[in-house]
Design an enzyme around this catalytic site. Structure first.
Site, mmCIF file in Angstrom:
data_model
loop_
_atom_site.group_PDB
_atom_site.id
_atom_site.type_symbol
_atom_site.label_atom_id
_atom_site.label_comp_id
_atom_site.label_asym_id
_atom_site.label_seq_id
_atom_site.Cartn_x
_atom_site.Cartn_y
_atom_site.Cartn_z
ATOM 1 N N CYS A 133 -2.787 -7.746 -21.530
ATOM 2 C CA CYS A 133 -1.993 -8.357 -22.605
ATOM 3 C C CYS A 133 -1.055 -9.454 -22.105
ATOM 4 O O CYS A 133 -0.664 -10.324 -22.866
ATOM 5 C CB CYS A 133 -1.221 -7.285 -23.358
ATOM 6 S SG CYS A 133 -2.336 -6.204 -24.273
ATOM 7 N N ASN A 178 -4.461 -6.795 -32.316
ATOM 8 C CA ASN A 178 -4.034 -7.174 -30.967
ATOM 9 C C ASN A 178 -5.231 -7.807 -30.255
ATOM 10 O O ASN A 178 -6.212 -7.126 -29.971
ATOM 11 C CB ASN A 178 -3.551 -5.909 -30.247
ATOM 12 C CG ASN A 178 -3.120 -6.151 -28.809
ATOM 13 O OD1 ASN A 178 -3.482 -7.157 -28.204
ATOM 14 N ND2 ASN A 178 -2.370 -5.217 -28.253
ATOM 15 N N HIS A 199 3.617 -11.541 -27.625
ATOM 16 C CA HIS A 199 2.247 -11.021 -27.651
ATOM 17 C C HIS A 199 2.152 -10.056 -28.826
ATOM 18 O O HIS A 199 3.038 -9.218 -29.032
ATOM 19 C CB HIS A 199 1.951 -10.298 -26.329
ATOM 20 C CG HIS A 199 0.813 -9.344 -26.446
ATOM 21 N ND1 HIS A 199 -0.425 -9.739 -26.885
ATOM 22 C CD2 HIS A 199 0.729 -8.005 -26.227
ATOM 23 C CE1 HIS A 199 -1.223 -8.684 -26.918
ATOM 24 N NE2 HIS A 199 -0.546 -7.619 -26.530
HETATM 25 C C1 LIG Z 1 -0.816 3.649 -30.895
HETATM 26 C C2 LIG Z 1 0.361 3.855 -31.839
HETATM 27 C C3 LIG Z 1 0.165 2.980 -33.071
HETATM 28 C C4 LIG Z 1 0.343 5.295 -32.259
HETATM 29 O O1 LIG Z 1 1.429 5.552 -33.094
HETATM 30 P P1 LIG Z 1 2.369 6.804 -32.833
HETATM 31 O O2 LIG Z 1 3.324 6.822 -33.930
HETATM 32 O O3 LIG Z 1 2.895 6.678 -31.454
HETATM 33 O O4 LIG Z 1 1.364 7.971 -32.988
HETATM 34 P P2 LIG Z 1 0.891 9.087 -31.956
HETATM 35 O O5 LIG Z 1 0.022 8.499 -30.898
HETATM 36 O O6 LIG Z 1 2.082 9.884 -31.551
HETATM 37 O O7 LIG Z 1 -0.027 9.935 -32.902
HETATM 38 C C5 LIG Z 1 0.476 10.548 -34.086
HETATM 39 C C6 LIG Z 1 -0.675 11.200 -34.808
HETATM 40 O O8 LIG Z 1 -1.508 10.177 -35.408
HETATM 41 C C7 LIG Z 1 -2.862 10.420 -35.028
HETATM 42 N N1 LIG Z 1 -3.555 9.129 -34.960
HETATM 43 C C8 LIG Z 1 -3.719 8.330 -33.873
HETATM 44 N N2 LIG Z 1 -4.421 7.250 -34.234
HETATM 45 C C9 LIG Z 1 -4.682 7.352 -35.551
HETATM 46 C C10 LIG Z 1 -5.362 6.531 -36.481
HETATM 47 N N3 LIG Z 1 -5.919 5.350 -36.151
HETATM 48 N N4 LIG Z 1 -5.418 6.930 -37.754
HETATM 49 C C11 LIG Z 1 -4.886 8.089 -38.141
HETATM 50 N N5 LIG Z 1 -4.229 8.931 -37.302
HETATM 51 C C12 LIG Z 1 -4.132 8.546 -36.017
HETATM 52 C C13 LIG Z 1 -2.779 11.120 -33.699
HETATM 53 O O9 LIG Z 1 -3.966 11.819 -33.451
HETATM 54 C C14 LIG Z 1 -1.601 12.011 -33.902
HETATM 55 O O10 LIG Z 1 -2.013 13.131 -34.619
HETATM 56 P P3 LIG Z 1 -1.383 14.592 -34.346
HETATM 57 O O11 LIG Z 1 0.075 14.429 -34.638
HETATM 58 O O12 LIG Z 1 -2.126 15.456 -35.296
HETATM 59 O O13 LIG Z 1 -1.666 14.862 -32.902
HETATM 60 C C15 LIG Z 1 1.707 3.538 -31.182
HETATM 61 O O14 LIG Z 1 2.004 4.489 -30.206
HETATM 62 C C16 LIG Z 1 1.714 2.196 -30.555
HETATM 63 O O15 LIG Z 1 1.557 1.198 -31.221
HETATM 64 N N6 LIG Z 1 1.965 2.127 -29.249
HETATM 65 C C17 LIG Z 1 1.941 0.897 -28.543
HETATM 66 C C18 LIG Z 1 0.527 0.513 -28.354
HETATM 67 C C19 LIG Z 1 0.367 -0.898 -27.933
HETATM 68 O O16 LIG Z 1 1.122 -1.757 -28.290
HETATM 69 N N7 LIG Z 1 -0.686 -1.116 -27.180
HETATM 70 C C20 LIG Z 1 -1.007 -2.388 -26.723
HETATM 71 C C21 LIG Z 1 -0.162 -2.700 -25.553
HETATM 72 S S1 LIG Z 1 -0.178 -4.342 -25.235
#
Ligand SMILES: CC(C)(COP(=O)(O)OP(=O)(O)OC[C@H]1O[C@@H](n2cnc3c(N)ncnc32)[C@H](O)[C@@H]1OP(=O)(O)O)[C@@H](O)C(=O)NCCC(=O)NCCS
Length: 339
Positions: free
Chosen positions: A104, A296, A266
């Site tokens: 990224c 992204n 980004h």
């Molecule tokens: C990935 C991201 C959106 C997940 O959101 P979050 O609020 O942290 O969610 P979690 O990973 O804690 O998951 C919460 C729940 O949603 C679920 N879940 C994950 N992806 C899902 C999706 N696409 N749709 C529905 N549910 C989803 C998980 O399984 C979890 O379920 P559970 O509580 O039953 O275990 C978030 O962590 C994020 O954006 N992180 C940064 C990622 C990023 O920027 N990456 C690129 C870096 S450059």
């Protein structure tokens, strides 16, 4: 910039995995993303399309380019890199071509490398490209939903040239890394790691005397060939490092956040960008976001956003812009420029 025609909405993804438009929009801000034509487009061909526009706007031809820096994590081949494929496709001279693998923050790293070659007078016209075809290898089952809903395909490119004007163009770049968290956002296989680093079974190998470690049937059977991400851990670090590296850039140049015409972060996640905006007390019109439309796009996200912002008249001659990125590695960086 170049983005593929094929628009994939959150509703569309619901056909393949257990997810919802509401969940994706609430957590990431993303409404839709683009996917490249499955066989008709590659990371390089998208980079070429963006590069053609960059060259045209710079008023130069492929023959004028004397160095290529190509940032991507989704290359056409494991090796050689996309830089040489672009050089071939655009019929350029036998110039140097460098691939940057910084995920990224790839575009900021690529820009910084190019900037050094310009500053030393080594090259006069450098093509910097960021391009990704994520859709080629995401896990589209529910197992991979935390990663696959986030990423999209596209490309952006810029031409870097020297200027005699003081306080113009790229004023500074700052780059960082912390490999302590390398496995938090990673695609382990295929690779040569042989389960060396974490004590975890990141790859299963076939029962062979020699070889068959890089890619095995077991890896495919056990779905070990997809990207992995601990989303909350990435989020936590990103909201710490984005403001830090932006402030580093501003302080280096004796600037304040209020001096910026535009911050182009980004496009990792809309919530991350909003957090950074709040932390730096930036107004809504000082931050550019387009993750809603493209997801992204990793190394491509900053040049795509820069291109859109410029086309919309949000970056004009003499205005200050800050670019900043954070991602897998972890690596992060910033660039300040006077357009
Ligand atoms: C990935 C991201 C959106 C997940 O959101 P979050 O609020 O942290 O969610 P979690 O990973 O804690 O998951 C919460 C729940 O949603 C679920 N879940 C994950 N992806 C899902 C999706 N696409 N749709 C529905 N549910 C989803 C998980 O399984 C979890 O379920 P559970 O509580 O039953 O275990 C978030 O962590 C994020 O954006 N992180 C940064 C990622 C990023 O920027 N990456 C690129 C870096 S450059």
């Amino acid at each position: 910039m170049y983005v593929p025609k094929n628009i994939v909405t959150n509703h569309h993804l619901m056909k393949y995995m257990d997810t919802s438009d509401e969940w994706i929009q609430e957590r990431t801000g993303i409404k839709e993303r683009r996917y490249a034509d499955r066989t008709g487009e590659t990371t390089t061909t998208m980079g070429v399309e963006a590069a053609k526009i960059a060259l045209e706007r710079a008023g130069i031809t492929p023959g004028d380019i004397d160095f290529i820096v190509f940032a991507t994590l989704s290359p056409d081949y494991y090796f050689p890199g996309c830089g040489v494929l672009l050089q071939r496709a655009m019929k350029m001279k036998e110039i140097g071509a460098l691939d940057v693998r910084n995920q990224c923050s790839g575009f900021i790293y690529a820009l910084s490398v190019a900037d050094q070659f310009i500053r030393t007078g080594t090259y006069k016209n450098i093509l910097v490209v960021g391009s990704e075809k994520h859709s080629f290898g995401l896990d589209f089952s529910t197992r991979g939903r935390n990663v696959s809903v986030i990423f999209g395909d596209g490309a952006g490119a810029v031409v870097l040239q020297p200027t005699e004007e003081d306080n113009r163009g790229l004023l500074s770049t700052h780059l960082h890394s912390d490999g302590e968290s390398a496995e938090i956002l990673a695609m382990f296989n295929p690779g040569t790691h042989a389960n060396h680093w974490t004590g975890e079974q990141l790859a299963d190998f076939d029962d062979a005397e020699m070889g068959e470690m890089f890619f095995s049937h077991a890896m495919i059977d056990k779905a070990q060939v997809f990207p992995n991400m601990d989303g909350p851990a990435v989020f936590k670090k990103a909201v710490e490092k984005f403001p830090e590296v932006i402030m580093e850039a501003l302080n280096h140049n004796g600037l304040q956040a209020s001096d910026l015409k535009l911050l182009i972060p980004h496009q990792a996640n809309l919530r991350i960008a909003q957090f950074v905006q709040q932390k730096l007390k930036l107004k809504d019109d000082q931050v550019y976001n387009n993750i809603q439309k493209y997801g992204n796009t990793t190394a491509a996200s900053i040049p795509i956003a820069l291109c859109e912002a410029w086309e919309a008249g949000r970056v004009k001659d003499g205005e200050l812009v800050c670019l900043a990125a954070f991602g897998s590695g972890f690596t992060w960086g910033s660039a300040v420029l006077r357009w």
